[in-house]
Design a protein around this motif. Structure first.
Motif, PDB file in Angstrom:
ATOM      1  N   ILE A   1       0.803  -1.106   0.113  1.00 34.81           N
ATOM      2  CA  ILE A   1       0.039  -0.230  -0.102  1.00 34.81           C
ATOM      3  C   ILE A   1       0.841   1.216  -0.081  1.00 34.81           C
ATOM      4  N   VAL A   2       1.872   1.188   0.833  1.00 34.49           N
ATOM      5  CA  VAL A   2       2.733   2.475   1.048  1.00 34.49           C
ATOM      6  C   VAL A   2       3.525   2.705  -0.601  1.00 34.49           C
ATOM      7  N   VAL A   3       4.114   1.431  -1.067  1.00 35.91           N
ATOM      8  CA  VAL A   3       4.441   1.657  -2.454  1.00 35.91           C
ATOM      9  C   VAL A   3       3.673   2.100  -3.411  1.00 35.91           C
ATOM     10  N   GLY A   4       2.492   1.581  -3.423  1.00 36.75           N
ATOM     11  CA  GLY A   4       1.245   1.941  -4.424  1.00 36.75           C
ATOM     12  C   GLY A   4       0.813   3.295  -4.490  1.00 36.75           C
ATOM     13  N   GLY A   5       0.861   3.713  -3.054  1.00 37.59           N
ATOM     14  CA  GLY A   5       0.522   5.172  -2.594  1.00 37.59           C
ATOM     15  C   GLY A   5       1.479   6.180  -3.034  1.00 37.59           C
ATOM     16  N   ILE A   6       2.659   5.924  -3.041  1.00 38.48           N
ATOM     17  CA  ILE A   6       3.737   6.840  -3.177  1.00 38.48           C
ATOM     18  C   ILE A   6       4.220   6.976  -4.857  1.00 38.48           C
ATOM     19  N   ALA A   7       4.540   5.515  -5.458  1.00 32.85           N
ATOM     20  CA  ALA A   7       4.727   5.271  -6.668  1.00 32.85           C
ATOM     21  C   ALA A   7       3.980   6.335  -7.538  1.00 32.85           C
ATOM     22  N   PRO A   8       2.623   6.559  -7.709  1.00 39.19           N
ATOM     23  CA  PRO A   8       2.146   7.460  -8.731  1.00 39.19           C
ATOM     24  C   PRO A   8       2.719   8.977  -8.625  1.00 39.19           C
ATOM     25  N   TYR A   9       2.987   9.460  -7.486  1.00 45.91           N
ATOM     26  CA  TYR A   9       3.512  10.834  -7.459  1.00 45.91           C
ATOM     27  C   TYR A   9       5.119  10.796  -7.980  1.00 45.91           C
ATOM     28  N   VAL A  10       5.834   9.827  -7.543  1.00 45.06           N
ATOM     29  CA  VAL A  10       7.173   9.628  -8.154  1.00 45.06           C
ATOM     30  C   VAL A  10       7.528   9.551  -9.652  1.00 45.06           C
TER      31      VAL A  10
ATOM     32  N   ILE B   1      -3.277  14.561 -13.993  1.00 48.89           N
ATOM     33  CA  ILE B   1      -3.873  13.416 -14.890  1.00 48.89           C
ATOM     34  C   ILE B   1      -3.102  12.165 -14.950  1.00 48.89           C
ATOM     35  N   ALA B   2      -1.978  12.222 -15.072  1.00 50.21           N
ATOM     36  CA  ALA B   2      -0.747  11.087 -14.814  1.00 50.21           C
ATOM     37  C   ALA B   2      -0.974  10.605 -13.706  1.00 50.21           C
ATOM     38  N   THR B   3      -0.817  11.537 -12.522  1.00 53.02           N
ATOM     39  CA  THR B   3      -1.040  10.715 -11.136  1.00 53.02           C
ATOM     40  C   THR B   3      -2.113  10.024 -10.924  1.00 53.02           C
ATOM     41  N   ILE B   4      -3.469  10.670 -11.400  1.00 54.25           N
ATOM     42  CA  ILE B   4      -4.609   9.558 -11.304  1.00 54.25           C
ATOM     43  C   ILE B   4      -4.506   8.565 -12.072  1.00 54.25           C
ATOM     44  N   LEU B   5      -4.235   8.507 -13.269  1.00 54.86           N
ATOM     45  CA  LEU B   5      -4.129   7.305 -13.986  1.00 54.86           C
ATOM     46  C   LEU B   5      -3.161   6.235 -13.442  1.00 54.86           C
ATOM     47  N   LEU B   6      -1.961   6.702 -12.914  1.00 55.98           N
ATOM     48  CA  LEU B   6      -1.031   5.863 -12.157  1.00 55.98           C
ATOM     49  C   LEU B   6      -1.544   5.157 -10.835  1.00 55.98           C
ATOM     50  N   THR B   7      -2.229   6.066 -10.413  1.00 57.15           N
ATOM     51  CA  THR B   7      -2.893   5.780  -9.150  1.00 57.15           C
ATOM     52  C   THR B   7      -4.056   4.499  -9.299  1.00 57.15           C
ATOM     53  N   VAL B   8      -4.689   4.602 -10.608  1.00 59.83           N
ATOM     54  CA  VAL B   8      -5.212   3.287 -10.902  1.00 59.83           C
ATOM     55  C   VAL B   8      -4.570   2.119 -11.002  1.00 59.83           C
ATOM     56  N   VAL B   9      -3.463   2.290 -11.939  1.00 50.56           N
ATOM     57  CA  VAL B   9      -2.678   1.193 -11.839  1.00 50.56           C
ATOM     58  C   VAL B   9      -2.019   0.627 -10.997  1.00 50.56           C
ATOM     59  N   ALA B  10      -1.552   1.540  -9.808  1.00 49.53           N
ATOM     60  CA  ALA B  10      -0.722   1.174  -8.559  1.00 49.53           C
ATOM     61  C   ALA B  10      -1.889   0.328  -7.863  1.00 49.53           C
ATOM     62  N   SER B  11      -3.061   0.950  -7.547  1.00 53.10           N
ATOM     63  CA  SER B  11      -3.972   0.277  -6.878  1.00 53.10           C
ATOM     64  C   SER B  11      -4.421  -1.139  -7.306  1.00 53.10           C
ATOM     65  N   GLY B  12      -4.559  -1.190  -8.564  1.00 52.58           N
ATOM     66  CA  GLY B  12      -4.574  -2.437  -9.287  1.00 52.58           C
ATOM     67  C   GLY B  12      -3.589  -3.390  -8.986  1.00 52.58           C
ATOM     68  N   TRP B  13      -2.304  -3.037  -9.053  1.00 54.07           N
ATOM     69  CA  TRP B  13      -1.101  -3.590  -8.748  1.00 54.07           C
ATOM     70  C   TRP B  13      -1.234  -4.441  -7.425  1.00 54.07           C
ATOM     71  N   VAL B  14      -1.550  -3.344  -6.292  1.00 50.73           N
ATOM     72  CA  VAL B  14      -1.622  -4.090  -5.033  1.00 50.73           C
ATOM     73  C   VAL B  14      -2.820  -4.792  -4.695  1.00 50.73           C
ATOM     74  N   ALA B  15      -3.819  -4.606  -5.427  1.00 54.53           N
ATOM     75  CA  ALA B  15      -5.265  -5.618  -5.244  1.00 54.53           C
ATOM     76  C   ALA B  15      -5.036  -6.893  -5.710  1.00 54.53           C
ATOM     77  N   ARG B  16      -4.235  -6.831  -6.843  1.00 51.47           N
ATOM     78  CA  ARG B  16      -3.851  -8.399  -7.380  1.00 51.47           C
ATOM     79  C   ARG B  16      -3.131  -9.149  -6.610  1.00 51.47           C
ATOM     80  N   GLN B  17      -2.372  -8.624  -5.367  1.00 48.27           N
ATOM     81  CA  GLN B  17      -1.632  -9.187  -4.455  1.00 48.27           C
ATOM     82  C   GLN B  17      -2.458  -9.404  -3.093  1.00 48.27           C
ATOM     83  N   ALA B  18      -3.788  -8.917  -3.139  1.00 46.96           N
ATOM     84  CA  ALA B  18      -4.298  -9.143  -1.604  1.00 46.96           C
ATOM     85  C   ALA B  18      -5.356 -10.140  -1.877  1.00 46.96           C
ATOM     86  N   ASP B  19      -5.780 -10.238  -0.684  1.00 46.72           N
ATOM     87  CA  ASP B  19      -6.921 -11.339  -0.676  1.00 46.72           C
ATOM     88  C   ASP B  19      -8.137 -10.908  -1.249  1.00 46.72           C
ATOM     89  N   PRO B  20      -8.768 -11.726  -1.879  1.00 48.03           N
ATOM     90  CA  PRO B  20      -9.889 -11.297  -2.900  1.00 48.03           C
ATOM     91  C   PRO B  20     -10.909 -10.782  -1.798  1.00 48.03           C
TER      92      PRO B  20
END
Length: 133
Positions: free
Chosen positions: A12-21, A65-84
């Protein structure tokens, strides 16, 4: 019901910070490329007004706009690793963290509040779109 201890906080921390970086890196790269293209195109130093206009547009429109789109991707990455059963919680957590990072570096005005809400929604959307369920 998912508790706070059930969340995968490292992701979650990586996924929350990565879009801004990543957005910041893209913004800097875009400005540098634009400056070089204009400088070589004109054969000299670019006009300050042209650079200022590009910087304003890229910083106020393209960066969010880039940050919002990258947040979609980052949260998807985190969700794929999470319990359904915890996909939604992970997406919202990524969105909230990304929104807080945005608030830390932006002005506290109605537009920034709107961006915060949209980024939290982007986190939820990414978790729903890319989850492995």
């Amino acid at each position: 019901m998912t508790s706070v201890t059930d969340l995968q906080w490292k992701q979650i921390v990586v996924g929350g910070i990565a879009p801004y970086v990543i957005s910041t890196g893209l913004l800097i790269a875009g400005i540098v490329v634009y400056t070089f293209v204009v400088a070589f195109g004109t054969g000299g130093e670019p006009a300050p007004n042209a650079l200022q206009q590009f910087n304003t547009v890229s910083g106020t429109i393209l960066f969010p706009i880039a940050t919002i789109l990258l947040t979609v991707v980052a949260s998807g990455w985190v969700a794929r690793q999470a319990d359904p059963d915890a996909v939604t919680s992970h997406g919202i957590a990524v969105g909230i963290l990304a929104g807080i990072v945005g608030l830390a570096f932006g002005a506290l005005d109605p537009m920034m509040f709107l961006r915060f809400v949209v980024i939290v929604g982007a986190g939820l959307l990414g978790a729903r779109l890319f989850s492995a369920s």
